[in-house]
Design a protein around this motif. Structure first.
Motif, PDB file in Angstrom:
ATOM      1  N   ALA A   1      -4.105   3.843  -7.610  1.00 50.07           N
ATOM      2  CA  ALA A   1      -5.095   4.500  -6.737  1.00 50.07           C
ATOM      3  C   ALA A   1      -5.875   3.426  -5.989  1.00 50.07           C
ATOM      4  O   ALA A   1      -6.124   3.536  -4.781  1.00 50.07           O
ATOM      5  N   SER A   2      -6.210   2.371  -6.694  1.00 49.90           N
ATOM      6  CA  SER A   2      -6.961   1.293  -6.059  1.00 49.90           C
ATOM      7  C   SER A   2      -6.093   0.576  -5.015  1.00 49.90           C
ATOM      8  O   SER A   2      -6.527   0.329  -3.891  1.00 49.90           O
ATOM      9  N   LEU A   3      -4.825   0.288  -5.363  1.00 46.38           N
ATOM     10  CA  LEU A   3      -3.930  -0.374  -4.405  1.00 46.38           C
ATOM     11  C   LEU A   3      -3.622   0.514  -3.197  1.00 46.38           C
ATOM     12  O   LEU A   3      -3.398   0.027  -2.089  1.00 46.38           O
TER      13      LEU A   3
ATOM     14  N   GLY B   1      -5.694   2.709  -2.002  1.00 38.89           N
ATOM     15  CA  GLY B   1      -6.925   3.036  -1.290  1.00 38.89           C
ATOM     16  C   GLY B   1      -7.287   4.508  -1.372  1.00 38.89           C
ATOM     17  O   GLY B   1      -7.884   5.069  -0.445  1.00 38.89           O
TER      18      GLY B   1
ATOM     19  N   GLU C   1      -9.597   7.094  -3.151  1.00 36.84           N
ATOM     20  CA  GLU C   1     -10.785   7.081  -4.008  1.00 36.84           C
ATOM     21  C   GLU C   1     -10.878   8.311  -4.900  1.00 36.84           C
ATOM     22  O   GLU C   1     -11.183   8.205  -6.084  1.00 36.84           O
TER      23      GLU C   1
ATOM     24  N   ASP D   1      -4.631   4.376 -12.432  1.00 36.21           N
ATOM     25  CA  ASP D   1      -5.841   3.597 -12.133  1.00 36.21           C
ATOM     26  C   ASP D   1      -5.528   2.450 -11.171  1.00 36.21           C
ATOM     27  O   ASP D   1      -6.211   2.257 -10.169  1.00 36.21           O
ATOM     28  N   VAL D   2      -4.491   1.694 -11.502  1.00 37.94           N
ATOM     29  CA  VAL D   2      -4.121   0.540 -10.682  1.00 37.94           C
ATOM     30  C   VAL D   2      -3.657   0.987  -9.300  1.00 37.94           C
ATOM     31  O   VAL D   2      -4.058   0.433  -8.277  1.00 37.94           O
TER      32      VAL D   2
ATOM     33  N   ARG E   1       1.144   4.163  -2.929  1.00 44.89           N
ATOM     34  CA  ARG E   1       0.869   5.588  -2.735  1.00 44.89           C
ATOM     35  C   ARG E   1       2.060   6.445  -3.171  1.00 44.89           C
ATOM     36  O   ARG E   1       1.879   7.524  -3.730  1.00 44.89           O
TER      37      ARG E   1
ATOM     38  N   ARG F   1       0.808  -1.207   0.000  1.00 39.76           N
ATOM     39  CA  ARG F   1       0.000   0.000   0.000  1.00 39.76           C
ATOM     40  C   ARG F   1       0.853   1.273   0.000  1.00 39.76           C
ATOM     41  O   ARG F   1       0.574   2.223  -0.733  1.00 39.76           O
TER      42      ARG F   1
END
Lengths: 312, 312
Positions: free
Chosen positions: A167-169, A171, A173, A164-165, A137, A133
């Protein structure tokens, strides 16, 4: 132990990519430690603070032969002072290849994308390594910083896909809200001395033959009014830098991130002539309107290279 | 259209990797055409003949600014004559980085492995692109050639893993038998003129400061008796090359592939001194016994670099 570091006057990509690549190498079985070559800017400080991370230590003088990995740069003028004595075994970069050479075959990974971290994410995927994580970031922050959240013409489809990838990893939003918070932190320049503002994102480039050395600074900000409020101080710092460093010219581009415009400070008649001829720009009261040219790498440097090449 | 080519005096990797990378790029939507910078050696001719493939055409003089991709080399001395006028947008290589620079950010993929084709196989996998049988056999042949089927100390775990995968994709069950057929073809030198034998696998290297230029040839063969039967002619061709090219020295290493030994031809007293001092080698009747040093890249060039560096 490999020392991993980005360029002088580090930006968020130089710091984040050093941290992430050192982490990547260590997880792959090659012990590595991230370093920095200068003070953090306010944006990078914000990114690390939000993550509860310390800045990497300043690079010490390494002994000759020490093994190093370069991220986000490859030219000696932007690297450790004794680079020619060090053993470069790895480079991950998205700039043109300059004066680098290696004594033995090395890992070199250059791609023409908007950010080093976009390439790093590919390395994780190719190695089938999960992305933690914190690393996600850091890489996300680097790409948002380098591409001004896709506003810069350096942005590629790979950068968009990586965000895209990541931001999801990571967390996160609301990516645009996070990017704006980064840009606001970068723009909160407080009482930073003018000489330091000039050097926050500053590189020296050779142009023409025989080469003239030009110092090109950029201040990307959501608050250009603040910068122009300190115009007189900045122009003086530029003149001093030109003389102290024996340069042919110094320019400081004030990039309005939200409106995607560039107004550039012009300290003397030599710079004024070049800016007028190379960009066809109007210069009024020592400020040149360079319109939407917000990328030094993609729009400012190539125009100056073409201009000086045509004069030799 | 991108022109893709390997180094001068092409070997099997230089030709096979150009063909495969051009095919890879074209399938990825970037039109590309493979070229060669010289005559094929007998091994490469065998590989192409067995596949029913034509040799790629000789590289024509490209117009300034033409886009090119380099495989299996990066130094200008080993490349197209007007390389500095061309636009290098891609390089895939396993040699040390020399004097290359690029005008704009490019795709550079260097890894310290035994063969360019080992890196190319990674590109296919990273792109999730299937490998066609013909490309698999070209890459397999290149790796077997560059590593002497794992006999060379340049061999890495990645090369071994690639051969496993490629042999299966190419439908070659007995890899050692195929390698020996390649090496036999390479060793069937017929009535090739001595000057051509010298240049089949030949590179010029700068050593020391100020740089001396040395020409280093290698003949990898399963039949060293044939080569030493032509020793007088070869020594004369070496002396002529030294004078014609203004070199400080010329060496020709005759590598016995099956016994993994290197006996090197020494045309004059300058070369004899260097070979004795740099390698501690005995020289008898103009032949130096270099023992198991069968890799120019990994064993001959580094020893000469160290020797000449110590003298400056």
């Amino acid at each position: 132990m490999i020392a991993v570091f980005g360029h002088r006057n580090p930006d968020t990509d130089a710091i984040a990519s050093a941290l992430v690549y050192a982490h990547f190498l260590t997880r792959q079985g090659t012990e590595a430690q991230a370093y920095r070559l200068g003070e953090l800017n306010f944006e990078t400080s914000y990114v690390l603070r939000e993550l509860g991370l310390e800045a990497p230590p300043l690079l010490p003088e390494l002994p000759a032969g020490a093994e190093v990995a370069l991220v986000d740069h490859n030219e000696s003028a932007q690297s450790a002072g004794n680079l020619s004595e060090l053993t470069v075994t790895r480079v991950v970069d998205h700039h043109k290849l300059g004066d680098l050479s290696t004594q033995t075959p090395a890992y070199l990974r250059f791609e023409p994308v908007g950010c080093t971290a976009t390439i790093l994410l590919k390395l994780f995927r190719e190695a089938a390594l999960s992305v933690e994580r914190e690393d996600a970031r850091l890489m996300l922050s680097a790409i948002l910083s380098d591409t001004l959240h896709f506003r810069s013409p350096t942005t590629t489809a790979d950068d968009r896909a990586a965000v895209d990838v990541l931001a999801s990893l990571a967390g996160i939003e609301d990516v645009e809200a996070y990017a704006l918070a980064m840009f606001a932190a970068k723009s909160d320049l407080g009482d930073t001395p003018a000489s330091q503002l000039l050097k926050m994102d500053y590189k020296v480039f050779p142009f023409g033959e025989p080469a003239q050395q030009w110092g090109l600074g950029v201040i990307e900000t959501t608050n250009p009014g603040y910068v122009f409020g300190r115009q007189a101080e900045l122009l003086q710092a530029m003149t001093e830098a030109r003389e102290a460093e024996g340069l042919s010219g110094v320019l400081l581009s004030v990039v309005d991130i939200l409106n995607e415009t560039n107004r550039t400070l012009v300290p003397g008649p030599a710079e004024q002539q070049v800016v007028q001829d190379a960009f066809g720009a109007e210069v009024t009261a020592q400020v040149a309107d360079l319109g939407g040219r917000i990328s030094r790498k993609k729009q400012i440097v190539p125009a100056l290279e073409t201009y000086f090449a045509s004069r030799t």
